[in-house]
Design a protein around this motif. Structure first.
Motif, mmCIF file in Angstrom:
data_model
loop_
_atom_site.group_PDB
_atom_site.id
_atom_site.type_symbol
_atom_site.label_atom_id
_atom_site.label_comp_id
_atom_site.label_asym_id
_atom_site.label_seq_id
_atom_site.Cartn_x
_atom_site.Cartn_y
_atom_site.Cartn_z
ATOM 1 N N LEU A 14 0.854 -1.188 0.000
ATOM 2 C CA LEU A 14 0.000 0.000 0.000
ATOM 3 C C LEU A 14 0.889 1.237 0.000
ATOM 4 O O LEU A 14 1.974 1.240 0.588
ATOM 5 C CB LEU A 14 -0.891 0.033 1.243
ATOM 6 C CG LEU A 14 -1.873 -1.117 1.419
ATOM 7 C CD1 LEU A 14 -2.500 -1.054 2.801
ATOM 8 C CD2 LEU A 14 -2.925 -1.094 0.335
ATOM 9 N N SER A 15 0.418 2.294 -0.620
ATOM 10 C CA SER A 15 1.148 3.552 -0.663
ATOM 11 C C SER A 15 1.099 4.244 0.700
ATOM 12 O O SER A 15 0.062 4.260 1.359
ATOM 13 C CB SER A 15 0.525 4.440 -1.737
ATOM 14 O OG SER A 15 1.176 5.684 -1.774
ATOM 15 N N ASN A 26 7.974 9.190 1.088
ATOM 16 C CA ASN A 26 7.093 8.183 0.497
ATOM 17 C C ASN A 26 7.649 6.791 0.720
ATOM 18 O O ASN A 26 8.864 6.609 0.840
ATOM 19 C CB ASN A 26 6.948 8.420 -1.012
ATOM 20 C CG ASN A 26 6.263 9.724 -1.307
ATOM 21 O OD1 ASN A 26 5.177 9.981 -0.804
ATOM 22 N ND2 ASN A 26 6.889 10.554 -2.109
ATOM 23 N N GLY A 27 6.743 5.836 0.746
ATOM 24 C CA GLY A 27 7.146 4.446 0.867
ATOM 25 C C GLY A 27 6.007 3.535 0.465
ATOM 26 O O GLY A 27 4.942 3.990 0.043
ATOM 27 N N ILE A 28 6.272 2.254 0.626
ATOM 28 C CA ILE A 28 5.271 1.224 0.343
ATOM 29 C C ILE A 28 5.288 0.251 1.509
ATOM 30 O O ILE A 28 6.364 -0.150 1.969
ATOM 31 C CB ILE A 28 5.604 0.482 -0.964
ATOM 32 C CG1 ILE A 28 5.531 1.441 -2.135
ATOM 33 C CG2 ILE A 28 4.664 -0.697 -1.174
ATOM 34 C CD1 ILE A 28 5.964 0.849 -3.446
ATOM 35 N N THR A 29 4.107 -0.119 1.990
ATOM 36 C CA THR A 29 4.090 -1.102 3.068
ATOM 37 C C THR A 29 4.581 -2.435 2.524
ATOM 38 O O THR A 29 4.347 -2.776 1.367
ATOM 39 C CB THR A 29 2.682 -1.291 3.664
ATOM 40 O OG1 THR A 29 1.799 -1.754 2.652
ATOM 41 C CG2 THR A 29 2.164 -0.012 4.279
ATOM 42 N N SER A 33 0.515 -5.477 10.549
ATOM 43 C CA SER A 33 0.004 -6.235 11.681
ATOM 44 C C SER A 33 -1.008 -5.333 12.382
ATOM 45 O O SER A 33 -1.074 -4.145 12.093
ATOM 46 C CB SER A 33 1.141 -6.623 12.638
ATOM 47 O OG SER A 33 1.505 -5.533 13.453
ATOM 48 N N PRO A 34 -1.777 -5.879 13.306
ATOM 49 C CA PRO A 34 -2.752 -5.035 13.996
ATOM 50 C C PRO A 34 -2.117 -3.881 14.792
ATOM 51 O O PRO A 34 -2.763 -2.894 15.074
ATOM 52 C CB PRO A 34 -3.464 -6.010 14.934
ATOM 53 C CG PRO A 34 -3.314 -7.339 14.273
ATOM 54 C CD PRO A 34 -1.952 -7.302 13.641
ATOM 55 N N THR A 35 -0.828 -3.993 15.112
ATOM 56 C CA THR A 35 -0.191 -2.962 15.939
ATOM 57 C C THR A 35 0.971 -2.245 15.262
ATOM 58 O O THR A 35 1.574 -1.358 15.859
ATOM 59 C CB THR A 35 0.323 -3.573 17.254
ATOM 60 O OG1 THR A 35 1.247 -4.614 16.938
ATOM 61 C CG2 THR A 35 -0.831 -4.112 18.088
ATOM 62 N N GLY A 36 1.300 -2.626 14.028
ATOM 63 C CA GLY A 36 2.447 -1.987 13.386
ATOM 64 C C GLY A 36 2.518 -2.240 11.896
ATOM 65 O O GLY A 36 1.728 -3.007 11.340
ATOM 66 N N ILE A 37 3.488 -1.568 11.282
ATOM 67 C CA ILE A 37 3.706 -1.736 9.843
ATOM 68 C C ILE A 37 5.204 -1.708 9.546
ATOM 69 O O ILE A 37 5.989 -1.124 10.307
ATOM 70 C CB ILE A 37 2.998 -0.638 9.013
ATOM 71 C CG1 ILE A 37 3.431 0.762 9.439
ATOM 72 C CG2 ILE A 37 1.508 -0.752 9.107
ATOM 73 C CD1 ILE A 37 2.804 1.876 8.624
ATOM 74 N N PHE A 38 5.573 -2.362 8.457
ATOM 75 C CA PHE A 38 6.918 -2.233 7.922
ATOM 76 C C PHE A 38 6.790 -1.454 6.628
ATOM 77 O O PHE A 38 6.021 -1.828 5.740
ATOM 78 C CB PHE A 38 7.574 -3.591 7.661
ATOM 79 C CG PHE A 38 8.918 -3.459 7.011
ATOM 80 C CD1 PHE A 38 9.988 -2.910 7.701
ATOM 81 C CD2 PHE A 38 9.117 -3.861 5.703
ATOM 82 C CE1 PHE A 38 11.237 -2.765 7.092
ATOM 83 C CE2 PHE A 38 10.357 -3.722 5.087
ATOM 84 C CZ PHE A 38 11.419 -3.175 5.784
ATOM 85 N N ILE A 39 7.520 -0.351 6.543
ATOM 86 C CA ILE A 39 7.489 0.501 5.357
ATOM 87 C C ILE A 39 8.805 0.351 4.618
ATOM 88 O O ILE A 39 9.882 0.556 5.201
ATOM 89 C CB ILE A 39 7.287 1.986 5.736
ATOM 90 C CG1 ILE A 39 5.944 2.176 6.433
ATOM 91 C CG2 ILE A 39 7.375 2.862 4.488
ATOM 92 C CD1 ILE A 39 5.709 3.586 6.951
#
Length: 107
Positions: A14-15, A26-29, A33-39
Protein backbone atom coordinates in the motif's frame (compact mmCIF):
# COMPACT_ATOMS: atom_id res chain seq x y z
CA UNK A 1 6.51 -17.00 20.14
CA UNK A 2 7.89 -16.35 16.60
CA UNK A 3 5.03 -18.42 15.16
CA UNK A 4 2.47 -15.99 16.58
CA UNK A 5 4.28 -13.02 15.03
CA UNK A 6 4.17 -14.62 11.58
CA UNK A 7 0.44 -15.31 11.92
CA UNK A 8 -0.21 -11.72 13.01
CA UNK A 9 1.41 -10.22 9.92
CA UNK A 10 0.19 -10.04 6.37
CA UNK A 11 2.06 -8.99 3.24
CA UNK A 12 0.31 -6.06 1.60
CA UNK A 13 1.64 -3.35 -0.72
CA UNK A 14 0.00 0.00 0.00
CA UNK A 15 1.15 3.55 -0.66
CA UNK A 16 2.37 5.47 2.39
CA UNK A 17 3.43 9.03 3.10
CA UNK A 18 5.23 9.71 6.37
CA UNK A 19 7.27 12.21 8.33
CA UNK A 20 7.86 13.75 11.72
CA UNK A 21 5.72 16.82 11.04
CA UNK A 22 5.25 17.16 7.28
CA UNK A 23 4.37 14.05 5.29
CA UNK A 24 7.36 14.58 3.02
CA UNK A 25 8.57 10.98 2.60
CA UNK A 26 7.09 8.18 0.50
CA UNK A 27 7.15 4.45 0.87
CA UNK A 28 5.27 1.22 0.34
CA UNK A 29 4.09 -1.10 3.07
CA UNK A 30 5.70 -4.51 3.00
CA UNK A 31 3.68 -6.04 5.79
CA UNK A 32 0.98 -5.05 8.23
CA UNK A 33 0.00 -6.23 11.68
CA UNK A 34 -2.75 -5.04 14.00
CA UNK A 35 -0.19 -2.96 15.94
CA UNK A 36 2.45 -1.99 13.39
CA UNK A 37 3.71 -1.74 9.84
CA UNK A 38 6.92 -2.23 7.92
CA UNK A 39 7.49 0.50 5.36
CA UNK A 40 9.90 -0.04 2.50
CA UNK A 41 11.67 3.27 1.94
CA UNK A 42 15.08 4.77 1.34
CA UNK A 43 14.14 7.56 3.79
CA UNK A 44 14.03 5.56 7.02
CA UNK A 45 13.97 7.58 10.23
CA UNK A 46 16.04 6.88 13.34
CA UNK A 47 14.68 4.42 15.91
CA UNK A 48 12.68 6.19 18.62
CA UNK A 49 11.46 8.91 16.25
CA UNK A 50 7.75 9.76 16.50
CA UNK A 51 6.23 9.50 13.03
CA UNK A 52 2.98 10.48 11.30
CA UNK A 53 1.77 8.01 8.68
CA UNK A 54 -0.79 8.50 5.91
CA UNK A 55 -1.83 5.09 4.58
CA UNK A 56 -3.85 4.80 1.36
CA UNK A 57 -6.16 1.77 1.41
CA UNK A 58 -7.06 -0.14 -1.79
CA UNK A 59 -10.38 1.75 -2.09
CA UNK A 60 -8.42 5.06 -1.88
CA UNK A 61 -9.56 5.81 1.69
CA UNK A 62 -6.81 7.54 3.63
CA UNK A 63 -5.95 6.62 7.21
CA UNK A 64 -3.85 9.00 9.29
CA UNK A 65 -1.94 7.30 12.07
CA UNK A 66 0.81 8.02 14.56
CA UNK A 67 3.57 5.73 15.69
CA UNK A 68 7.18 5.35 16.71
CA UNK A 69 10.03 3.98 14.60
CA UNK A 70 11.22 0.79 16.31
CA UNK A 71 14.05 -0.07 13.91
CA UNK A 72 15.47 1.02 10.58
CA UNK A 73 17.27 -1.10 8.02
CA UNK A 74 19.65 0.42 5.49
CA UNK A 75 21.07 -1.92 2.88
CA UNK A 76 24.06 -1.25 0.66
CA UNK A 77 22.86 -0.74 -2.95
CA UNK A 78 24.78 -3.85 -4.10
CA UNK A 79 22.69 -5.95 -1.69
CA UNK A 80 19.31 -4.38 -2.58
CA UNK A 81 18.45 -7.47 -4.64
CA UNK A 82 18.51 -9.59 -1.47
CA UNK A 83 17.16 -7.24 1.18
CA UNK A 84 15.14 -4.02 1.37
CA UNK A 85 15.64 -0.66 3.06
CA UNK A 86 12.86 0.25 5.42
CA UNK A 87 11.62 0.72 8.95
CA UNK A 88 9.36 -0.98 11.43
CA UNK A 89 6.79 1.24 13.12
CA UNK A 90 4.71 0.50 16.18
CA UNK A 91 1.39 2.34 15.99
CA UNK A 92 -0.23 4.36 18.80
CA UNK A 93 -3.92 5.21 19.18
CA UNK A 94 -4.69 2.82 16.32
CA UNK A 95 -7.81 3.71 14.31
CA UNK A 96 -10.55 1.08 14.43
CA UNK A 97 -10.74 1.23 10.63
CA UNK A 98 -7.10 0.09 10.39
CA UNK A 99 -7.64 -2.78 12.83
CA UNK A 100 -10.69 -3.97 10.85
CA UNK A 101 -8.75 -3.77 7.58
CA UNK A 102 -5.81 -5.82 8.88
CA UNK A 103 -8.09 -8.33 10.66
CA UNK A 104 -9.90 -9.01 7.37
CA UNK A 105 -6.59 -9.58 5.59
CA UNK A 106 -5.46 -12.03 8.29
CA UNK A 107 -8.52 -14.28 7.81
Amino acid sequence: MPEKRIKDRVTKRLSVKFGTSELNNNGITSNLSPTGIFIRTNSGLAPGTPVNVELTLPDNRILNMKGTVMWTKRVHPKLAEFSRNGMGIILKDIPEEYIKFVTELLK
